[in-house]
Scaffold this active site. Sequence first.
Site, PDB file in Angstrom:
ATOM      1  N   ILE A 478       0.827  -1.216   0.000  1.00 16.75           N
ATOM      2  CA  ILE A 478       0.000   0.000   0.000  1.00 16.75           C
ATOM      3  C   ILE A 478       0.859   1.263   0.000  1.00 16.75           C
ATOM      4  O   ILE A 478       0.401   2.334   0.383  1.00 16.75           O
ATOM      5  CB  ILE A 478      -0.978   0.007   1.188  1.00 16.75           C
ATOM      6  CG1 ILE A 478      -0.254  -0.053   2.530  1.00 16.75           C
ATOM      7  CG2 ILE A 478      -1.959  -1.155   1.073  1.00 16.75           C
ATOM      8  CD1 ILE A 478      -1.168   0.117   3.733  1.00 16.75           C
ATOM      9  N   GLY A 479       2.118   1.097  -0.429  1.00 16.22           N
ATOM     10  CA  GLY A 479       2.990   2.254  -0.526  1.00 16.22           C
ATOM     11  C   GLY A 479       4.018   2.360   0.567  1.00 16.22           C
ATOM     12  O   GLY A 479       4.712   3.371   0.676  1.00 16.22           O
ATOM     13  N   LYS A 648      15.095   4.309   6.201  1.00 14.23           N
ATOM     14  CA  LYS A 648      14.411   5.286   5.349  1.00 14.23           C
ATOM     15  C   LYS A 648      12.902   5.057   5.356  1.00 14.23           C
ATOM     16  O   LYS A 648      12.113   5.999   5.507  1.00 14.23           O
ATOM     17  CB  LYS A 648      14.950   5.203   3.922  1.00 14.23           C
ATOM     18  CG  LYS A 648      14.293   6.180   2.959  1.00 14.23           C
ATOM     19  CD  LYS A 648      14.844   6.039   1.542  1.00 14.23           C
ATOM     20  CE  LYS A 648      16.277   6.514   1.465  1.00 14.23           C
ATOM     21  NZ  LYS A 648      16.786   6.520   0.071  1.00 14.23           N
ATOM     22  N   GLY A 718       3.446   1.530  11.214  1.00 17.37           N
ATOM     23  CA  GLY A 718       2.513   2.243  10.351  1.00 17.37           C
ATOM     24  C   GLY A 718       1.560   3.170  11.067  1.00 17.37           C
ATOM     25  O   GLY A 718       1.103   4.158  10.492  1.00 17.37           O
ATOM     26  N   GLU A 719       1.252   2.874  12.337  1.00 21.98           N
ATOM     27  CA  GLU A 719       0.190   3.621  13.014  1.00 21.98           C
ATOM     28  C   GLU A 719       0.645   4.419  14.228  1.00 21.98           C
ATOM     29  O   GLU A 719       0.006   5.405  14.600  1.00 21.98           O
ATOM     30  CB  GLU A 719      -0.924   2.648  13.411  1.00 21.98           C
ATOM     31  CG  GLU A 719      -1.643   2.110  12.186  1.00 21.98           C
ATOM     32  CD  GLU A 719      -2.578   0.966  12.500  1.00 21.98           C
ATOM     33  OE1 GLU A 719      -3.790   1.190  12.525  1.00 21.98           O
ATOM     34  OE2 GLU A 719      -2.088  -0.153  12.718  1.00 21.98           O
TER      35      GLU A 719
END
Length: 752
Positions: A478-479, A648, A718-719
């Site tokens: 999802i990127g 990164k 991610g969150e």
Amino acid sequence: MTTTYAERTATEKYVGRPVDRLDGPAKTTGEARYAAEHRYPDLAYAALVHATVARGRITAIDTAAARAVPGVIEVLTHESAPAMKPFKVSLLDPLGAMSSGTSVNYLATDEVHWNGQPVAVVVAETHEAARHAASLVRPAYQELPAVVDFSAEEPNATPQKRSMLLESEADKGDAKAALEAAPVSVDLRFTTPPHNHNAIEPHATTAAWNGDHLTVHEATQGIPWVRKQLALRFGVPERNIRVLSPFVGGGFGGKGPIWAGTLLAVLAARATGRPVRLALTRAGVYHTVGGRTPSTQRVALGADKDGTLTALIHTSVARTGRVGGWQEQITSASRHLYAAPNIHLRQHLVQLDLLPNTPMRAPGESIGTFALESAVDELAWELGMDPIELRMRNEPERNPVDGKRFARRFLREAYALGAERFGWNERDPRPGAMRDGRWLVGMGVATAYHPAMHLPVSATVRLSADGGVVVRCAMAEIGVGAATVQAQIAADELGVPLDAVRVESGDSELPLGAMAGGSVQTASVAASVLAACRKLRQSALALARRSPDSPLRGRRLSDLEARDGGLFYGASGETYAAILTRAGRDHLESEIKSGAMGMVGALRDRRRWVKAACGAQFCEVRVDRDTGEVRVSRWLGVFDVGRVINAKLVASQLRGGIVMGIGLALSEETQIDPRTGRIVNASLGEYHVPVHADIPRIDVHCLDEPDPTMPLGLVGVGEVGITGVGAAVANAVRHATGKRVLDLPITLDKLL
């Protein structure tokens, strides 16, 4: 404390490095194809017709004008569409309950459940013809009483039910009595508005039937769920369905469930016998894809005069739809962050006649930490204490609610490093004391927190005689650089160059992957990739042992090092290519299969440990003393997210969460007409997400301390980046102006 890449073992050539995304060239050159970019012979285009009432029944639907538009192939309504089978929830699959955004059986009923529900689909030769014809469809309704005003319904909220995955309540001691007896206390009511997903790529589906076999190109975070749902809804075996989703232009939770656009694209393709593409408009996303629930929250804290917490009360009211919806874990962080002897946590829900809500980046924690961390900051003001000192004084040794052990926790270290780097000691603690011309300058902090876990995942790893490695897993990209990270892990585990590794993903014919959500995918896939690579090394050693001339004969795998494309004991050893060639093999392959016991193990693991990513968010704001304009001028986030696999990509994920959190704090708000239930700002022209001019330089630092209970020590990132952000901004505004804003977003009218 922080282990640098140079200090790690020599075999780790790639893990930890800021490796560029392997899919970067494909995305920047246009080679990557998204769901709405796949061509088929005789491709048709679909557009949705949305209901304009909140609740009711369709009494008539006039399609004559739409059918008269040149190029229109079909107009499907509840009167003409072939029926789909209804959605069913399996008690054996708790995550599968999320697989359908709503329980509505689209176009199989004349019922309308929310303003915006799709009630017809137009199929035409061109996208333009389909959209124009859709605008000409005229439904008539018998309107029924609808409940759409969240604020008005708040008094009717009922306790949220517990689930296998989400805790909704907790009690420890007598928090009410302790609050009343506390020498110092705060008792605050917070509100947060609804939010909507705005991924760069709107939801899109390209569907093609070949008899009873279906190919679907889909923008999804959960490939297995889409496949399972389509098999159920259209009555075909799962093996007959192929879901392809190699590239997804952002998800944030909105592309986790399967929504109306996907189902109706597949339905239209079956009904017309043509391949069909359905790409939602931006407004169509708002009307058919759920967003974040609004909330009201009460946080009450009691403390002794030295800042020791004696009581913590956190209660919430959120919403779901009458035809589905996700239960937010709003009080989640309050279970884990502070060592209060008396704790009371409750979550409540109201059901409304609105599109059901769905997970949105850090569901629950993103808005729950706004309330909790704002209240902690306000308590610091009442005590006349530094807000970092207050937090550290109440930092628990074990989980406050149930006494479980933390897998590991370095929140103290995050705050200490953040305070030093941000220059916290330069902060004048008096409200409104720091100025720069007409700007009032404020500094605020808040704790970031998001739970961590990993789920069972299947994966295969193939090692070829030419030295190439292929990792295969139906994970979603999802990127976030998912394939890049798994390639780094496999390269180090097998001791091969990174450019020798190819990762295949985004295809339901690959081994079963995890959903890209809940910050679980990287750790879940990594566990299986690591296991598969170790099996491969064992298989290669077994082959080598069969040869009397092999330098590996008699060696154990634990004696050997995977490097230079093979297995070595000091300077002695041989490459995989040599081992395979001697054995007459062109490849070796190992497979790790997920199963029900894997899910049981994951739930058992949660009962043993408390695992989480956490961090310290440092924010500086400038507030115009005349206009109330708020600008975020500096940001530093220091995070404890376990092992950093790709510096990164981790920094990018954390910065992205912070940017999204700044939007939550200052601008984002879905506005719903309390009379009609209609979303009135369903566009990026009126729903204000942050742009470059709104965002300062964001500095991110990770402690890079492995979690010994997680694969490779990594924890999801991610969150956690969005959590604590709303509170850090609000706390900085409080310092700058002396005003405590309790209702998001923090707009001019709340400061003037």
